[in-house]
Design a protein around this motif. Sequence first.
Motif, mmCIF file in Angstrom:
data_model
loop_
_atom_site.group_PDB
_atom_site.id
_atom_site.type_symbol
_atom_site.label_atom_id
_atom_site.label_comp_id
_atom_site.label_asym_id
_atom_site.label_seq_id
_atom_site.Cartn_x
_atom_site.Cartn_y
_atom_site.Cartn_z
ATOM 1 N N PHE A 73 0.805 -1.214 0.000
ATOM 2 C CA PHE A 73 0.000 0.000 0.000
ATOM 3 C C PHE A 73 0.837 1.263 0.000
ATOM 4 C CE2 PHE A 73 -1.271 -0.766 4.738
ATOM 5 C CZ PHE A 73 0.049 -0.700 5.098
ATOM 6 N N MET A 74 1.936 1.219 -0.735
ATOM 7 C CA MET A 74 2.730 2.424 -0.865
ATOM 8 C C MET A 74 2.247 3.281 -2.041
ATOM 9 S SD MET A 74 4.618 2.338 1.705
ATOM 10 C CE MET A 74 5.919 3.558 1.485
ATOM 11 N N PRO A 79 -4.806 1.656 -1.026
ATOM 12 C CA PRO A 79 -5.485 2.397 0.033
ATOM 13 C C PRO A 79 -6.850 2.929 -0.402
ATOM 14 C CG PRO A 79 -3.188 2.958 0.052
ATOM 15 C CD PRO A 79 -3.397 2.057 -1.137
ATOM 16 N N ILE A 82 -9.385 0.242 -0.470
ATOM 17 C CA ILE A 82 -9.758 -0.117 0.903
ATOM 18 C C ILE A 82 -10.787 0.852 1.472
ATOM 19 C CG2 ILE A 82 -8.904 -0.303 3.280
ATOM 20 C CD1 ILE A 82 -6.275 -1.353 2.126
ATOM 21 N N VAL A 97 -10.886 -5.660 8.904
ATOM 22 C CA VAL A 97 -9.482 -5.650 9.287
ATOM 23 C C VAL A 97 -8.643 -5.780 8.029
ATOM 24 C CG1 VAL A 97 -9.988 -6.668 11.547
ATOM 25 C CG2 VAL A 97 -9.134 -8.100 9.716
ATOM 26 N N ILE A 98 -7.541 -5.045 8.043
ATOM 27 C CA ILE A 98 -6.718 -4.931 6.853
ATOM 28 C C ILE A 98 -5.426 -5.714 7.050
ATOM 29 C CG2 ILE A 98 -5.520 -3.279 5.363
ATOM 30 C CD1 ILE A 98 -7.429 -1.121 6.702
ATOM 31 N N CYS A 99 -5.024 -6.458 6.037
ATOM 32 C CA CYS A 99 -3.727 -7.127 6.094
ATOM 33 C C CYS A 99 -2.926 -6.710 4.874
ATOM 34 C CB CYS A 99 -3.887 -8.642 6.097
ATOM 35 S SG CYS A 99 -4.640 -9.267 7.594
ATOM 36 N N GLN A 100 -1.645 -6.586 5.057
ATOM 37 C CA GLN A 100 -0.790 -6.095 3.990
ATOM 38 C C GLN A 100 0.360 -7.076 3.833
ATOM 39 O OE1 GLN A 100 2.516 -4.400 2.430
ATOM 40 N NE2 GLN A 100 2.489 -3.947 4.582
ATOM 41 N N ASN A 102 3.154 -6.921 1.697
ATOM 42 C CA ASN A 102 4.480 -6.520 1.244
ATOM 43 C C ASN A 102 4.952 -7.341 0.057
ATOM 44 O OD1 ASN A 102 6.311 -4.527 1.870
ATOM 45 N ND2 ASN A 102 6.347 -5.160 4.024
ATOM 46 N N SER A 107 3.839 -14.072 3.507
ATOM 47 C CA SER A 107 2.946 -13.246 4.318
ATOM 48 C C SER A 107 1.506 -13.485 3.910
ATOM 49 C CB SER A 107 3.237 -11.762 4.132
ATOM 50 O OG SER A 107 4.508 -11.456 4.574
ATOM 51 N N PHE B 73 -4.332 6.760 5.206
ATOM 52 C CA PHE B 73 -3.128 6.215 4.594
ATOM 53 C C PHE B 73 -3.021 6.517 3.113
ATOM 54 C CE2 PHE B 73 -5.011 1.637 4.897
ATOM 55 C CZ PHE B 73 -6.069 2.013 4.115
ATOM 56 N N MET B 74 -3.419 7.739 2.759
ATOM 57 C CA MET B 74 -3.259 8.136 1.372
ATOM 58 C C MET B 74 -1.885 8.772 1.124
ATOM 59 S SD MET B 74 -5.875 6.990 -0.050
ATOM 60 C CE MET B 74 -5.989 7.748 -1.676
ATOM 61 N N THR B 76 2.311 8.605 2.000
ATOM 62 C CA THR B 76 3.167 7.442 2.234
ATOM 63 C C THR B 76 3.621 7.332 3.680
ATOM 64 O OG1 THR B 76 5.076 8.742 1.499
ATOM 65 C CG2 THR B 76 4.045 7.292 -0.128
ATOM 66 N N PRO B 79 1.552 4.351 5.819
ATOM 67 C CA PRO B 79 1.887 3.016 5.332
ATOM 68 C C PRO B 79 3.311 2.602 5.662
ATOM 69 C CG PRO B 79 0.610 4.154 3.690
ATOM 70 C CD PRO B 79 0.872 5.147 4.798
ATOM 71 N N GLN B 86 5.133 -3.931 11.265
ATOM 72 C CA GLN B 86 4.943 -5.325 10.863
ATOM 73 C C GLN B 86 6.249 -6.106 10.915
ATOM 74 O OE1 GLN B 86 2.966 -4.600 7.060
ATOM 75 N NE2 GLN B 86 1.128 -5.573 7.863
ATOM 76 N N VAL B 96 -0.540 -8.709 13.180
ATOM 77 C CA VAL B 96 -0.860 -7.284 13.181
ATOM 78 C C VAL B 96 -2.139 -7.056 12.387
ATOM 79 C CG1 VAL B 96 -0.110 -4.999 12.449
ATOM 80 C CG2 VAL B 96 1.578 -6.653 13.273
ATOM 81 N N VAL B 97 -3.114 -6.417 12.992
ATOM 82 C CA VAL B 97 -4.263 -5.994 12.199
ATOM 83 C C VAL B 97 -4.284 -4.478 12.136
ATOM 84 C CG1 VAL B 97 -5.609 -8.042 12.816
ATOM 85 C CG2 VAL B 97 -6.008 -5.893 13.999
ATOM 86 N N ILE B 98 -4.652 -3.983 10.969
ATOM 87 C CA ILE B 98 -4.566 -2.561 10.699
ATOM 88 C C ILE B 98 -5.963 -1.961 10.673
ATOM 89 C CG2 ILE B 98 -3.783 -0.861 9.008
ATOM 90 C CD1 ILE B 98 -1.985 -3.243 7.892
#
Lengths: 354, 354
Positions: A73-74, A79, A82, A97-100, A102, A107, B73-74, B76, B79, B86, B96-98
């Motif tokens: 989400f860079m 984003p 979401i 709930v959000i998971c990222q 990478n 992951s 999180f728009m 950088t 994020p 993480q 980790v939940v975001i």
Amino acid sequence: MKAKYITIIDIARQLNISKSTVSRALTGHPNVKEHTRKAVMELAASMEYQRNSLALGFSKHNTNTIGIMVPEFMSTYFPSVIVGVQDVMQAAGYNVVICQQNESYESEVSNMKLLLSYRVDGIIVSHTKETRNFDHFTLAQRRGVPLVFFNRVPEDMNVPNVIVNDYEAAFQAVEHLILIGRKRIAHLAGPESLVNTRLRRQGYLDALKKHGIAHNPDLMLSYDLTTEKVKIYMKHFLELDTPPDALFAINDPTAIAAMEVVKAKGLRIPEDIAIVGFSNDFSAGLVHPGLTTVAQPTSEIGRTAAEMLLQEMRAKVKNDYTIKKAPTVQLSTRLIVRESTVPEEKGKKVMKSK
Amino acid sequence: MKAKYITIIDIARQLNISKSTVSRALTGHPNVKEHTRKAVMELAASMEYQRNSLALGFSKHNTNTIGIMVPEFMSTYFPSVIVGVQDVMQAAGYNVVICQQNESYESEVSNMKLLLSYRVDGIIVSHTKETRNFDHFTLAQRRGVPLVFFNRVPEDMNVPNVIVNDYEAAFQAVEHLILIGRKRIAHLAGPESLVNTRLRRQGYLDALKKHGIAHNPDLMLSYDLTTEKVKIYMKHFLELDTPPDALFAINDPTAIAAMEVVKAKGLRIPEDIAIVGFSNDFSAGLVHPGLTTVAQPTSEIGRTAAEMLLQEMRAKVKNDYTIKKAPTVQLSTRLIVRESTVPEEKGKKVMKSK
DNA sequence: CAAAGAATTGGGACCGTTCCCATGAAAAAA
DNA sequence: TTTTTTCATGGGAACGGTCCCAATTCTTTG
């Protein structure tokens, strides 16, 4: 170190009633005397009672929570998808709930297991570029947890998904380059593991074909979406005997990294080389020159995926996609022309004098 | 619609042993015969057993999961802080939940309740610009759930936090503007609800004072971080009888929006007005001219916050911050000078000829 | 070879909630 | 007034794990 939470039993004891009654009062069951309900509510509030969702989900077998898994989400793409998902889900009374990941397959698998082990009611997914094995997704399906994919959809899985018209968008983008007179159009394609890569490449190839331009394999490279790779490949393109006069990049970060290489070489954009990206990231409008790109309706993608998931979750009889075709929604994109392909007009040009 | 999961009881039944033994085998308890363990592991794998974290967390009173709440999180910034969190948490074996608040106080409260109701073991937070009431945070503390703040820290709460040297950074940024000869330096400050706003503003004021420049209140405006507001305020600045010759903006999106207004007016950056932002967002290097800004060590902020939280969670005796001073870590920033304050040097300048 | 100790397993309480069923009380109908 | 119905409440099983304690089996040791 152990956290102390108030339980309905604490409340019941204080009021000298049974925990069943407290539970009923708290959940709004009709058969509770107004007087009792009020007492329970007041005591609960004053004790700051916080229902235990673990126990609840555990006993009810649904958690009223959905998960969303994104590869990264860079960029602004994920984003804003979401945010679209959250809009719809909040309105429908679900937690998100959000998971990222990478961009890591590992992951992804572990996040999927996390969400499943927390018994979420459904999951919205866009897979990583490393993902070639889809067992963790079929596992969710076998467990009866609805999945909805967007953007990066596993090709050989029959799952509900939301996509854009990648092929047509790429076709149109490349055609745009042709129409402004470019002949040697290079393409930086993404990793083979993503459908988008194939669709956009096909759009590229077919646009060339339509306009009678022979495809030159030297002008097409696939890479795995790292900035360093882009720069190496782009340098390579520019050092060819007859370098390209245009570039169609799989996404905006790629296009922007390529622009840097072009500028460092002292070449002009778009005069020497015109560039088109994909997705209309926030940065596309900021770079200089502005990047021509394909805008995706990000928050609509998110909202649509959320609505599809709601439908799946609400289905009385679970949809069995081993026998039934899964629904797909295709949204449309829009080509945004900026100065990386069409130079500023004189009139529009920012005046340098006061 | 009900999902069907395999339980340890299913496994126990099939192997004709007790669920206790299955549980022991699965969790790696030493007292299980190798033969038994192997049988359990194999059957579990073949049945695709997925442990139920709800039941587990419910019975064990800790979930091995932490939450992170960010206001948006728009950009950088958040994020990349999250990625830092993480990294550390994954290595420490935590999930980790975001949660993302969209700068809404309401969402913040409901996300906090969500995380508490799921009994996360700890929470890392940066609050929204709307947040003026901190009850939902003290609630977590009263429940014994450790909190670590970063970036936006509630001023009158004594909580562990990770911040940067906002005051010094702002001071240095403004001093930079003074040293390049600017006298009428405007400041677009953020909402009053954020500490950062106050600290950066104080840095601004003190830098002016140090250099004997009288503070002109007309050149300072606070706003609530929306692009439209920035544009209105910036226009207002430019239409003053003696408009500013420099701008120090609370963050990069603000600076970038301001740049657009300046460019639309036909003014030159930095000749007519020099601009400095804050945070070194990805976009700061992309805009034209490049934006001078204060770089924050984002992923280090995330890693540090994560490590602080680990310490809080691992403390045998919970730290009571009603009687004890909470730890703070202050990380340093770095001023990155680009062309929005110092024009390109001839030598450095990108050559336009081949 | 008997007794003690160690290793392995089984039994069952417990965690917080919902929900079904039973019970008692109050209200309505006969 | 008695019977039936409705409403309000209590009791306890169930959910899927962990973990303590007891029971059993297997080794050692005297």
